[in-house]
Scaffold this motif. Structure first.
Motif, PDB file in Angstrom:
ATOM      1  N   GLY A   1      -8.260  60.545  31.233  1.00 14.38           N
ATOM      2  CA  GLY A   1      -8.530  60.372  32.476  1.00 14.38           C
ATOM      3  C   GLY A   1      -9.502  59.381  32.976  1.00 14.38           C
ATOM      4  N   THR A   2     -10.108  59.441  34.205  1.00 18.63           N
ATOM      5  CA  THR A   2     -11.253  58.737  34.571  1.00 18.63           C
ATOM      6  C   THR A   2     -12.421  59.479  35.288  1.00 18.63           C
ATOM      7  OG1 THR A   2      -9.955  57.003  34.889  1.00 18.63           O
ATOM      8  CG2 THR A   2     -11.967  56.500  36.084  1.00 18.63           C
ATOM      9  N   LYS A   3     -13.707  58.989  35.155  1.00 20.10           N
ATOM     10  CA  LYS A   3     -14.712  59.805  35.876  1.00 20.10           C
ATOM     11  C   LYS A   3     -15.248  58.498  36.806  1.00 20.10           C
ATOM     12  CE  LYS A   3     -17.784  62.578  34.124  1.00 20.10           C
ATOM     13  NZ  LYS A   3     -17.753  63.566  35.064  1.00 20.10           N
ATOM     14  N   GLU A   4     -15.532  59.044  38.094  1.00 21.31           N
ATOM     15  CA  GLU A   4     -16.003  58.049  39.180  1.00 21.31           C
ATOM     16  C   GLU A   4     -17.397  58.505  39.716  1.00 21.31           C
ATOM     17  OE1 GLU A   4     -13.674  57.497  42.307  1.00 21.31           O
ATOM     18  OE2 GLU A   4     -11.811  56.463  41.122  1.00 21.31           O
ATOM     19  N   LEU A   5     -18.577  57.934  39.461  1.00 22.78           N
ATOM     20  CA  LEU A   5     -19.755  58.165  39.934  1.00 22.78           C
ATOM     21  C   LEU A   5     -20.127  57.400  41.300  1.00 22.78           C
ATOM     22  CD1 LEU A   5     -21.767  58.069  36.638  1.00 22.78           C
ATOM     23  CD2 LEU A   5     -20.754  60.151  37.699  1.00 22.78           C
ATOM     24  N   THR A   6     -20.477  58.071  42.306  1.00 22.55           N
ATOM     25  CA  THR A   6     -20.855  57.535  43.444  1.00 22.55           C
ATOM     26  C   THR A   6     -22.171  58.026  43.856  1.00 22.55           C
ATOM     27  OG1 THR A   6     -18.567  57.574  44.456  1.00 22.55           O
ATOM     28  CG2 THR A   6     -20.348  57.038  45.913  1.00 22.55           C
ATOM     29  N   ASP A   7     -23.198  57.018  43.768  1.00 19.91           N
ATOM     30  CA  ASP A   7     -24.619  57.306  43.913  1.00 19.91           C
ATOM     31  C   ASP A   7     -24.931  57.374  45.252  1.00 19.91           C
ATOM     32  OD1 ASP A   7     -25.184  54.800  44.752  1.00 19.91           O
ATOM     33  OD2 ASP A   7     -25.566  53.949  42.567  1.00 19.91           O
ATOM     34  N   GLN A   8     -26.197  57.382  45.715  1.00 16.19           N
ATOM     35  CA  GLN A   8     -26.726  58.008  47.110  1.00 16.19           C
ATOM     36  C   GLN A   8     -26.798  56.489  47.827  1.00 16.19           C
ATOM     37  OE1 GLN A   8     -30.535  60.093  46.356  1.00 16.19           O
ATOM     38  NE2 GLN A   8     -29.327  61.843  47.033  1.00 16.19           N
ATOM     39  N   SER A   9     -26.698  55.483  47.342  1.00 16.03           N
ATOM     40  CA  SER A   9     -26.403  54.189  48.196  1.00 16.03           C
ATOM     41  C   SER A   9     -25.128  53.921  48.510  1.00 16.03           C
ATOM     42  CB  SER A   9     -27.236  53.091  47.246  1.00 16.03           C
ATOM     43  OG  SER A   9     -26.304  52.833  45.906  1.00 16.03           O
ATOM     44  N   GLY A  10     -24.060  54.816  47.872  1.00 13.01           N
ATOM     45  CA  GLY A  10     -22.639  54.548  48.289  1.00 13.01           C
ATOM     46  C   GLY A  10     -21.901  53.796  47.053  1.00 13.01           C
ATOM     47  N   ILE A  11     -22.474  53.108  46.145  1.00  8.12           N
ATOM     48  CA  ILE A  11     -21.913  52.422  45.145  1.00  8.12           C
ATOM     49  C   ILE A  11     -21.349  53.357  44.051  1.00  8.12           C
ATOM     50  CG2 ILE A  11     -22.471  50.965  42.981  1.00  8.12           C
ATOM     51  CD1 ILE A  11     -24.602  49.824  44.441  1.00  8.12           C
ATOM     52  N   THR A  12     -19.742  53.065  43.824  1.00  8.39           N
ATOM     53  CA  THR A  12     -18.829  53.909  42.977  1.00  8.39           C
ATOM     54  C   THR A  12     -18.793  52.826  41.695  1.00  8.39           C
ATOM     55  OG1 THR A  12     -17.830  54.805  45.049  1.00  8.39           O
ATOM     56  CG2 THR A  12     -16.864  54.886  42.916  1.00  8.39           C
ATOM     57  N   ARG A  13     -18.796  53.839  40.487  1.00  8.05           N
ATOM     58  CA  ARG A  13     -18.727  53.173  39.492  1.00  8.05           C
ATOM     59  C   ARG A  13     -17.688  53.849  38.558  1.00  8.05           C
ATOM     60  NH1 ARG A  13     -24.056  52.971  40.437  1.00  8.05           N
ATOM     61  NH2 ARG A  13     -25.060  50.895  40.339  1.00  8.05           N
ATOM     62  N   ARG A  14     -16.727  53.385  38.005  1.00  7.39           N
ATOM     63  CA  ARG A  14     -15.519  54.089  37.280  1.00  7.39           C
ATOM     64  C   ARG A  14     -15.655  53.950  35.770  1.00  7.39           C
ATOM     65  NH1 ARG A  14     -11.037  52.394  37.184  1.00  7.39           N
ATOM     66  NH2 ARG A  14      -9.762  54.129  37.601  1.00  7.39           N
ATOM     67  N   PHE A  15     -15.329  55.179  35.140  1.00 10.36           N
ATOM     68  CA  PHE A  15     -15.497  55.280  33.580  1.00 10.36           C
ATOM     69  C   PHE A  15     -14.201  55.617  32.984  1.00 10.36           C
ATOM     70  CE2 PHE A  15     -19.777  55.223  35.406  1.00 10.36           C
ATOM     71  CZ  PHE A  15     -20.699  54.612  34.416  1.00 10.36           C
ATOM     72  N   PRO A  16     -13.469  54.939  32.418  1.00 13.28           N
ATOM     73  CA  PRO A  16     -12.224  55.235  32.094  1.00 13.28           C
ATOM     74  C   PRO A  16     -12.221  55.840  30.751  1.00 13.28           C
ATOM     75  CG  PRO A  16     -12.323  52.978  31.828  1.00 13.28           C
ATOM     76  CD  PRO A  16     -13.715  53.347  32.452  1.00 13.28           C
ATOM     77  N   THR A  17     -10.901  56.400  30.189  1.00 13.88           N
ATOM     78  CA  THR A  17     -10.968  56.979  28.979  1.00 13.88           C
ATOM     79  C   THR A  17     -11.417  56.199  27.793  1.00 13.88           C
ATOM     80  OG1 THR A  17      -8.391  58.172  29.593  1.00 13.88           O
ATOM     81  CG2 THR A  17      -9.230  57.984  27.366  1.00 13.88           C
ATOM     82  N   GLY A  18     -12.313  56.946  26.937  1.00 12.07           N
ATOM     83  CA  GLY A  18     -12.802  56.068  25.875  1.00 12.07           C
ATOM     84  C   GLY A  18     -14.140  55.456  26.240  1.00 12.07           C
ATOM     85  N   SER A  19     -14.789  55.587  27.556  1.00 13.79           N
ATOM     86  CA  SER A  19     -16.012  55.070  27.860  1.00 13.79           C
ATOM     87  C   SER A  19     -16.896  56.215  27.925  1.00 13.79           C
ATOM     88  CB  SER A  19     -15.895  54.383  28.900  1.00 13.79           C
ATOM     89  OG  SER A  19     -15.618  55.153  30.293  1.00 13.79           O
TER      90      SER A  19
END
Length: 289
Positions: free
Chosen positions: A60-78
């Motif tokens: 699957g994929t993990k998405e992180l959204t920090d307090q500034s509103g920036i979203t970063r995606r981490f797909p399978t294997g990362s």
């Protein structure tokens, strides 16, 4: 950003056969291994990372959204390495795989301090400020994670000192790869804790009240303890923003306006005054250095 091949992925996947996420309450002062498994898309709001956490996305994929509103995606294997003090929201998305799985290895602050005391800072890669928390899962690092996970899940359990030694191998592998780019990962004093917090989001409009809330302190206690260490939220914020600006201008080649905005200055002239006061030159002068 997919680092792990099928073989490396399979080696770690056996430790995430079922959901084993932590509960509430105080966390023990030892390294811990968690598995996050979800079959439906889940969003976790107001997440705060309390201890250094190495997270490998196995499906699957993990998405992180920090307090500034920036979203970063981490797909399978990362993978990612999050420092204590990181705050934001998290989305765990199974996607087409139909299942989300991640392995989380957490390190207590004292273990990280021992590592840095033992090896110092000489020879480490220069500190930079990447735009994500990505960690490359090299075969050496994956071997170390596998060895640590085997020790933490052994039945009967390994002696605690031996299990910690295996986890220290993971920290050493990260150190060898120059991954300690987020700065101090184990706050020693309150000033260090504040510096680490502000370093993760230097563009936010930080105030003493906001910092105190993030650190679960009263504003009065925060100010008193910072005074004891001869600093303040304002002075630490200025130091971190100036250091961030230097990295952006010198290392990433951003324009002065872009660097100003990334450092939380809506007014370019205010940004320029801060840089001149700190380093004695205009921001444009840093680009050529």
């Amino acid at each position: 950003m997919n680092d792990m091949g099928p073989d490396l992925l399979a080696r770690l996947s056996r430790f995430a056969a079922r959901d084993q996420r932590p509960g509430g309450g105080d966390r023990p002062h030892r390294p811990e291994l968690w598995a996050f498994v979800a079959h439906d898309r889940e969003r976790l709001a107001e997440v705060r990372i309390e201890r250094t956490a190495l997270i490998a996305v196995l499906e699957g994929t993990k998405e992180l959204t920090d307090q500034s509103g920036i979203t970063r995606r981490f797909p399978t294997g990362s993978a990612m390495l999050l420092p204590p003090g990181w705050c934001g929201s998290v989305v765990n998305d199974p996607g087409s795989a139909g299942r989300y799985r991640a392995l989380v290895l957490e390190f207590p602050a004292e273990m990280v301090r021992r590592l840095l005391r033992a090896h110092g800072t000489d020879g480490l890669a220069p500190r930079t400020r990447p735009r994500d928390w990505h960690v490359t899962l090299t075969p050496a690092l994956t071997d170390a994670i596998h060895h640590a996970a085997t020790g933490l899940t052994a039945d009967p359990p390994l002696p605690s000192k031996l299990a910690e030694h295996r986890c220290m191998e993971v920290l050493l592998a990260l150190l060898e790869d120059g991954v300690w780019w987020m700065g101090p990962v184990a706050p020693i004093g309150i000033a260090d804790a504040v510096r680490q917090l502000l370093r993760t989001q230097p563009d936010l409009p930080w105030t003493a009240e906001r910092v105190a809330g993030a650190l679960n302190l009263s504003t009065g206690t925060l100010r008193r303890r910072l005074t004891e260490e001869n600093c303040s939220v304002r002075s630490i914020l200025t130091e971190e923003r100036v250091a961030h600006a230097r990295d952006l201008l010198q290392g990433e080649g951003l324009s002065v306006q872009e660097a100003a905005e990334a450092c939380g200055y809506a007014n370019r002239s205010h940004f320029a005054r801060r840089i001149r006061a700190a380093v004695g030159v205009n921001p444009s002068g840093l680009r050529g250095r």
